[in-house]
Design a protein around this motif. Structure first.
Motif, short mmCIF file in Angstrom:
data_model
loop_
_atom_site.label_atom_id
_atom_site.label_comp_id
_atom_site.label_asym_id
_atom_site.label_seq_id
_atom_site.Cartn_x
_atom_site.Cartn_y
_atom_site.Cartn_z
N LYS A 1 -44.97 122.88 -25.47
CA LYS A 1 -45.92 121.54 -25.56
C LYS A 1 -46.94 121.54 -24.32
N SER A 2 -46.61 121.63 -23.21
CA SER A 2 -47.50 121.65 -22.14
C SER A 2 -48.47 123.02 -22.35
N THR A 3 -48.26 124.02 -22.68
CA THR A 3 -49.11 125.10 -23.03
C THR A 3 -50.05 124.65 -24.06
N SER B 1 -51.35 114.71 -17.21
CA SER B 1 -50.45 115.88 -17.29
C SER B 1 -49.04 115.32 -16.83
N GLN B 2 -48.49 116.44 -17.07
CA GLN B 2 -46.91 116.30 -16.76
C GLN B 2 -46.49 115.89 -15.48
N ARG B 3 -47.41 116.38 -14.55
CA ARG B 3 -47.39 116.09 -13.16
C ARG B 3 -48.22 115.15 -12.77
N LEU C 1 -51.43 113.02 -23.54
CA LEU C 1 -50.29 112.53 -22.68
C LEU C 1 -49.40 113.28 -22.67
N ASP C 2 -49.30 114.14 -21.68
CA ASP C 2 -47.99 115.34 -21.53
C ASP C 2 -46.65 114.46 -20.90
N GLU C 3 -45.93 114.23 -21.69
CA GLU C 3 -44.50 113.75 -21.27
C GLU C 3 -44.74 112.38 -20.23
N PRO C 4 -45.45 111.27 -20.74
CA PRO C 4 -45.67 110.18 -19.95
C PRO C 4 -44.57 109.35 -19.37
MG LIG Z 1 -43.97 120.33 -20.52
#
Ligand SMILES: [Mg+2]
Ligand SMILES: Nc1ncnc2c1ncn2[C@@H]1O[C@H](COP(=O)(O)OP(=O)(O)O)[C@@H](O)[C@H]1O
Length: 334
Positions: free
Chosen positions: A44-46, A84-86, A160-163
């Motif tokens: 997913k993040s990729t 991003s996730q972070r 929205l990456d894993e919000p």
């Molecule tokens: Mg991820």
């Protein structure tokens, strides 16, 4: 007009021969929210990094708002917002200063950027905390600020990456409400990644389920569940039974299909679960393999994932991370 996001056959292999993406394709329409659901490590993040021009794919093509991510990354960056996730916020600066700085980075002028910051602080319930350093914020406030930061320059496409990963239930619920409201704004397309089945169920009008770098199923949550006709029957033993023998026993029962055995657990589909379970239990008893527990349920997204990926979502999450903490996080919210 091109879709908000078009990705076709994306492939990405990281050093160490990790094939993160293996021909991933998605389409997100204008004003649509697409949920990319998959266990940890699914890619997913990729996908988000490629579509937001942070990394390049080895193969495949992608456009965002009609701009090619490889040929026109500058144009892509202007029209997207990324959470991003972070967290990307500066913990030593206030919420308002973070927003103002972000706006300036996008070339917004002083008065305009202050107006926009005030508007977003209000919208995300951060007015009272606006002058406080971000490091004093709760996890939920920080995540809301992250989303606000992604929206400062009025993007047309939001990632929205894993919000909601790591948020407590209350903060998750409030974030869900925010995202649902965003999706209601016309013309804002959203790609939301999540490894929470309930979040995907709740928020995404359309879902793409990702497993090992590919989309294995796609559709509205209801349509995906509807494809699994009938009820899900889940059985559990204290110890893993002999799989071929279990399959042979169940194979003799009419109306029991799609049997998937996963260690001491078994899932199958039936037209009428309530009617089938007594027959299933009796047949197993007779064969000397009595089940310890049996449940019947309407199909869930977990069943959809199981059907297309061949393993349980929570198990895949554990397998990919190998981390007990992640396993608890994934299992605790199902
Ligand atoms: Mg991820
Ligand atoms: N920079 C990297 N170098 C090597 N492997 C990576 C890197 N980033 C991600 N991976 C691996 O690629 C796979 C997909 O990762 P990722 O896209 O972060 O998945 P997700 O966001 O769905 O959890 C995983 O196996 C992960 O360990």
């Amino acid at each position: 007009m091109a879709h908000a996001i078009e990705a076709d056959g994306l492939v990405k292999t990281y050093p160490g021969d990790v094939r993160a993406l293996d021909g991933l394709s998605i389409i997100v329409g204008h004003g649509e929210i697409l949920g990319l659901l998959g266990p940890n490590g699914a890619g997913k993040s990729t996908t988000v990094k490629i579509l937001t021009t942070l990394i390049r794919p080895d193969a495949g093509t992608a456009t965002v708002a009609g701009h090619d991510v490889l040929r026109r990354p500058d144009r892509v960056r202007r029209v997207i917002g990324v959470v991003s996730q972070r967290s990307g916020a500066d913990p030593e600066a206030s919420g308002r200063d973070n927003l103002v700085l972000q706006g300036r980075l996008y070339g917004m002028g002083g008065a305009e950027v202050r107006r926009r910051a005030a508007e977003l602080l209000e919208r995300f319930g951060l007015e009272e905390a606006a002058s406080r350093k971000v490091k004093t914020y709760s996890g939920g406030m920080r995540r809301r600020l992250d989303v606000a930061l992604g929206l400062v320059h009025r993007p047309r496409v939001l990632f929205l990456d894993e919000p909601t990963t790591g948020l407590d239930p209350e903060a998750r619920a409030s974030m869900w409400a925010e995202i649902a409201r965003l999706a209601g704004d016309d013309a804002l397309a959203i790609l939301l990644t999540t490894h929470y089945l309930d979040e995907a169920d709740r928020l995404a009008r359309r879902l793409a389920i990702v497993d090992r770098g590919r989309v294995v199923a796609e559709g509205t949550p209801d349509a995906l569940k509807g494809e699994l006709h009938g009820d899900a029957v889940h059985l559990e033993w204290r110890e893993a039974p002999d799989e071929p023998r279990v399959r042979a026993v169940l194979g003799r029962l009419p109306g029991v299909r799609d049997v998937i055995v996963d260690g001491p657990r078994l899932s199958a589909r039936t037209d009428d679960g309530a009617a089938a379970v007594p027959a299933v239990l009796a047949a197993l008893d007779q064969a000397g393999m009595p089940a310890a527990a049996a449940t019947v349920a309407r199909p869930s997204l977990d069943d959809v994932y199981l059907r297309y990926a061949g393993r349980r979502f929570a198990q895949a999450d554990v397998a990919e991370t190998g981390g007990a903490a992640e396993a608890v996080a994934a299992g605790g919210v199902r």
